[in-house]
Design an enzyme around this catalytic site. Structure first.
Site, PDB file in Angstrom:
ATOM      1  N   SER A   6      -9.699   1.778   2.744  1.00 22.90           N
ATOM      2  CA  SER A   6      -8.777   2.538   1.927  1.00 22.90           C
ATOM      3  C   SER A   6      -7.741   1.691   1.187  1.00 22.90           C
ATOM      4  O   SER A   6      -7.026   2.214   0.323  1.00 22.90           O
ATOM      5  CB  SER A   6      -8.037   3.560   2.806  1.00 22.90           C
ATOM      6  N   SER A  41     -10.146  -0.511   6.716  1.00 21.73           N
ATOM      7  CA  SER A  41      -9.468  -0.279   5.437  1.00 21.73           C
ATOM      8  C   SER A  41      -8.856  -1.514   4.803  1.00 21.73           C
ATOM      9  O   SER A  41      -8.476  -1.481   3.631  1.00 21.73           O
ATOM     10  CB  SER A  41      -8.397   0.805   5.599  1.00 21.73           C
ATOM     11  N   LYS A  53       0.835  -1.202   0.000  1.00 24.70           N
ATOM     12  CA  LYS A  53       0.000   0.000   0.000  1.00 24.70           C
ATOM     13  C   LYS A  53       0.873   1.257   0.000  1.00 24.70           C
ATOM     14  O   LYS A  53       1.899   1.324   0.688  1.00 24.70           O
ATOM     15  CB  LYS A  53      -0.910  -0.014   1.229  1.00 24.70           C
TER      16      LYS A  53
END
Length: 321
Positions: free
Chosen positions: A156, A180, A81
């Protein structure tokens, strides 16, 4: 090989490597080729470090040839990420406002994946600073769900969800403060784990303080357990990390589920529940029952918006740290 290597799990790839039926170089090239075709549509991988990944894959191939892999996920492609430090890559935070200078060191999760021999080939997309449950940002634009590109993969860690679901690497690292990892895992049909806080050390600390965990996102439970075996353990730089454990999270995955208790939450307050979603959840509950689990309906506390207020209080308190 006729098998689509991009759809193989990490566990399957490990077996293929050991049997000399596939190589880390071959798998990486298949993933890079698919990424070249799909990423312009999905927008899940804002950075692909192909040449460095090829060097990692060649080193892994040599280890497997000698019968000396560093771990069961040696040579398996993984994306990280874009909120997480990776040496040599910019820490973008999905924002136009951040310094894009290359990082000089890895976050703990990244260094542990390197130690395990994983091939770190790309960053995966996030909303700006990870602040939304959908994935779009001023820096990278909209990330799309591979099952239906008119839909979001959630957030996210939406880039992680979209990439793994599409076959752009079987393993990915996301972060989770308020869902997330779990939200995109649900939106894309993956396994996403927010482990007990401290089981996976968090260095450097997230801007969300002790609400945020780093966690695996995979297509199978076994792959998530393989990743957790690599990521677990203390780090002296994280004072809240749990002590080391010798627990093998893969062991026992094939045992019977009889007697386990499963909580079933259908509604959070008066929010609309799509009948198709309700039917799918109830079908999953029935599957657990047939496997011998006790399914227990749970009504979450929703009176006067208490749950939301408690979460928001914790969220903003964490941001002030």
């Amino acid at each position: 090989m006729t098998q689509d290597l991009t759809r193989a799990s990490a566990s399957e790839l490990s077996g293929l490597y050991g049997a000399r039926k596939a190589s880390p170089v071959e798998v990486l090239e298949a993933v890079l080729d698919k990424a070249a075709r799909l990423n312009p549509v999905l927008n899940a991988l804002p950075l692909i470090d192909a040449e460095e990944a090829r060097a990692q894959a060649r080193a892994s191939e040599a280890r497997w040839a000698k019968g000396e892999p560093l771990s069961p996920i040696d040579g398996v492609p993984v994306s990280i990420k874009e909120l997480i430090k990776v040496k040599g890559w910019p820490l973008t935070m999905a924002s136009q406002l951040t310094d894009k200078a290359p990082q000089t060191e890895d976050a703990t999760t990244v260094s542990r994946l390197r130690e395990a021999g994983s091939v770190i080939f790309a960053s995966n997309s996030s909303p700006e600073y990870g602040f939304k449950g959908v994935t779009d940002s001023p820096l990278n634009g909209i990330t799309r769900n591979p099952w239906n590109t008119e839909r979001t993969p959630g957030g996210s860690s939406g880039g992680a969800g979209a990439a793994v679901a599409a076959g752009l690497g079987p393993l990915s690292i996301g972060t989770d403060g308020g869902g997330s990892v779990r939200i995109p895992a649900a939106c894309t049909g993956l396994v996403g784990l927010k482990a007990t806080y401290g089981r996976i050390p968090a260095w450097p600390a997230s801007m969300h303080g002790d609400l945020a965990n780093t966690g695996p996102m995979t297509r199978t439970t076994r792959d998530a357990a393989l990743m957790l075996n690599v990521l677990k353990g203390a780090d002296v730089r994280d004072p809240l990390a749990l002590p080391p454990t010798d627990v093998d999270f893969v062991a026992g995955l094939d045992r019977s589920l009889k007697g386990l208790k499963v909580g079933l939450v259908l509604r959070f307050g008066d929010f609309f529940l799509d009948p198709e979603v309700e039917a799918a959840v109830l079908n999953a509950a029935d599957r657990f029952r047939t496997l011998g689990c006790e399914v227990v309906p749970i009504t979450p506390p929703t009176e006067n918006g208490e749950t939301g207020r408690v979460f928001v209080a914790h969220w903003f308190a964490a941001l002030q740290r």
